[in-house]
Design an enzyme around this catalytic site. Structure first.
Site, PDB file in Angstrom:
ATOM      1  N   LEU A   1     -18.465 -15.069 -41.103  1.00 52.82           N
ATOM      2  CA  LEU A   1     -17.381 -16.109 -41.336  1.00 52.82           C
ATOM      3  C   LEU A   1     -16.067 -15.297 -42.042  1.00 52.82           C
ATOM      4  O   LEU A   1     -15.008 -15.768 -41.552  1.00 52.82           O
ATOM      5  CB  LEU A   1     -17.598 -17.215 -42.193  1.00 52.82           C
ATOM      6  CG  LEU A   1     -18.950 -18.014 -41.673  1.00 52.82           C
ATOM      7  CD1 LEU A   1     -19.451 -19.139 -42.765  1.00 52.82           C
ATOM      8  CD2 LEU A   1     -18.608 -18.666 -40.448  1.00 52.82           C
TER       9      LEU A   1
ATOM     10  N   PHE B   1     -14.144  -7.829 -51.798  1.00 50.90           N
ATOM     11  CA  PHE B   1     -15.409  -8.208 -52.759  1.00 50.90           C
ATOM     12  C   PHE B   1     -16.582  -8.034 -52.002  1.00 50.90           C
ATOM     13  O   PHE B   1     -17.691  -8.106 -52.396  1.00 50.90           O
ATOM     14  CB  PHE B   1     -14.990  -9.565 -53.414  1.00 50.90           C
ATOM     15  CG  PHE B   1     -15.019 -10.419 -52.567  1.00 50.90           C
ATOM     16  CD1 PHE B   1     -16.182 -11.261 -51.853  1.00 50.90           C
ATOM     17  CD2 PHE B   1     -13.612 -10.950 -51.997  1.00 50.90           C
ATOM     18  CE1 PHE B   1     -15.984 -12.142 -51.132  1.00 50.90           C
ATOM     19  CE2 PHE B   1     -13.735 -12.023 -51.112  1.00 50.90           C
ATOM     20  CZ  PHE B   1     -15.054 -12.766 -50.508  1.00 50.90           C
TER      21      PHE B   1
ATOM     22  N   ASP C   1      -5.823 -20.833 -59.197  1.00 50.60           N
ATOM     23  CA  ASP C   1      -5.270 -19.879 -57.834  1.00 50.60           C
ATOM     24  C   ASP C   1      -5.379 -21.034 -56.867  1.00 50.60           C
ATOM     25  O   ASP C   1      -5.960 -20.774 -55.779  1.00 50.60           O
ATOM     26  CB  ASP C   1      -6.370 -18.838 -57.559  1.00 50.60           C
ATOM     27  CG  ASP C   1      -5.821 -18.058 -56.558  1.00 50.60           C
ATOM     28  OD1 ASP C   1      -4.726 -18.111 -56.204  1.00 50.60           O
ATOM     29  OD2 ASP C   1      -6.411 -17.090 -55.991  1.00 50.60           O
TER      30      ASP C   1
END
Length: 483
Positions: free
Chosen positions: A149, A154, A270
């Site tokens: 996806l 990371f 965020d």
């Protein structure tokens, strides 16, 4: 599956792209800081490539979405770097935490447990630390990989079949076998476990974590599978703004969800359109004769808030810099310390972007950012100027800004007082801007609290109640969130 067509940004309407002539060269999509990546997407519409996490749960992933998702790799890296300072302040505290991974770990065969010295021969990493896996592979005798996806610095997010959930489709976030990213993932898991504990029925619209485990050194987190982010949909729709009714519904859900986080002693830090995902991004299509293009209208505006990798508890160390540049509050820029009101500022910027289709503060520089704020919202309060350590941005109590410079002319030509962005003089449009203004108060103590935002006149319209009734998966609101 909805396939996203690649679009030519040259054909976009200039009246929705006041920042096109700025920052139009010199950056590449890959291997840039997250602020530059955001700038790239803003240059194109003004917008940015989707955040890596923003695309991790999308059902309608297509190859054309891959480039701009990968373009946010450095954003994730910076986010994890920010957590490094938090980690060293929390090591002692974290030793007392109890992580209780899912039964999928405890029931796994001994040879499959995470230990670099006993790794199965079939489990391999690439040179960057990503787990090497392909469609059809099965992890933990449970998760059958279907497709990729998204990808970030990371790690990767895979669409999987969860054979212990009746073959349900899930999004599995597989973290690199790199210690700093694994540590950051543990912090995110801690936040997600707290959210699950406080909201077991998932009424407060945060993405739901189903499971987590350590797979041969790779922290893995299983989430509900969602659709496109609100930014991705905007981008694939040629940055056509959402309707006022859609903005209202998404705004209410966002305020409700983030209020829950604040009540749980958390600050997201965020918030941005990339981190707000549709539950289902199916749409209807109409043809705009005047602009000679197809235009999409999302069928349901039910959303979820995602990406808690930077979320911070009230008692934890607060990093100096948080938030993606364009949604960063003035107290963060001026290093005055921040708390939950910084999320409210971000929400104000997001609602503007939903309404207009472009970012309110398109910049990569602190001084220019402050100049844009002053142009749009008025002067920075003298009290904040006196307290900040960033005196280099000011001279004799005022912003040190040359309006005759090229940057000064750019700000003057492309920014205007907030109310001049109104698309209509209708009352509901003015109510929206009253809400945005209250969220964009310079001083955190004067900024609108989310409890009060839910009672704002903008949400009193009967259209909102009708929209919620028509929504197939509309959440059940409590008394504080009632209309």
């Amino acid at each position: 599956m909805v396939l996203g067509a690649s679009c030519s940004y040259d054909n976009r309407s200039a009246d929705r792209r006041p920042y096109d002539r700025r920052y139009c060269e010199g950056y590449r999509r890959l291997d840039q800081s997250h602020e530059r990546d955001r700038g790239n997407r803003e240059r194109e519409h003004g917008g940015a490539p989707a955040a890596a996490d923003g695309g991790y749960y999308a059902r309608d992933f297509s190859p054309s979405m891959c480039d701009y998702r990968r373009g946010r790799e450095r954003e994730r890296e910076e986010s994890y770097r920010r957590k490094g300072s938090r980690r060293k302040h929390k090591r002692r505290r974290r030793r007392t935490r109890s992580y209780s991974p899912s039964s999928s770990v405890s029931t796994a065969r001994p040879e499959l447990r995470s230990d670099s010295r006993t790794r199965a021969l079939s489990v391999r990493d690439d040179e960057e630390g990503h787990l090497i896996c392909r469609s059809g592979d099965v992890l933990q005798e449970r998760y059958e990989i279907v497709s990729t996806l998204g990808e970030g610095t990371f790690g990767r997010v895979m669409q999987c079949i969860d054979h212990r959930r009746g073959g349900a489709a899930v999004a599995l976030k597989i973290i690199k076998n790199v210690e700093k990213y694994k540590e950051a993932a543990r912090l995110e898991i801690n936040v997600l476990e707290r959210i699950n504990e406080k909201d077991p029925e998932n009424k407060h619209l945060c993405v739901q974590m189903y499971d987590w485990f350590d797979y041969h050194g790779h922290m893995c987190i299983s989430f509900e599978l969602l659709a496109l982010s609100t930014f991705d949909f905007l981008k694939e729709n040629n940055y056509l703004p959402y309707s006022i009714a859609q903005v209202r519904h998404m705004a209410y859900q966002l305020c409700l969800s983030v209020k829950f986080l604040h009540d749980t002693k958390l600050t997201h830090t965020d918030l941005k359109p990339e981190n707000i995902l549709f539950v289902n991004s199916d749409f209807t299509m109409t043809y705009n004769v005047e602009k000679k293009r197809d235009e999409r209208t999302v069928k349901s505006t039910d959303v979820r808030v995602v990406d808690f990798g930077s979320a911070t508890f009230d008692h934890e160390h607060h990093s100096t810099i948080v938030s993606t540049r364009h949604y960063r509050a003035p107290e963060v820029i001026l290093e005055l310390g921040w708390s939950q009101p910084c999320d409210v500022w971000s929400i104000g910027c997001i609602l503007f972007e939903y309404y207009l289709g472009f970012t309110l503060f398109q910049t990569h520089d602190n001084r220019e950012h402050l100049a844009m704020m002053e142009r749009i919202l008025g002067p920075v309060p003298s009290r904040m100027i006196r307290k900040t350590r960033k005196q280099k941005y000011f001279y004799r109590g005022r912003l040190d800004w040359d309006e005759s410079s090229s940057a000064g002319r750019y700000v003057r030509e492309n920014c205007k007082p907030l109310r001049r962005y109104l698309l209509s003089e209708a009352e509901e449009h003015h109510r929206l801007f009253d809400l945005i203004e209250s969220m964009l108060e310079y001083e955190p103590a004067k900024r609108l609290a989310l409890t009060d935002s839910l009672r704002h006149p903008f949400f009193e319209s009967k259209k909102t109640a009708l929209l919620l009734v028509l929504s197939a998966s509309a959440p059940t609101y409590d008394q504080e969130g009632s209309f």
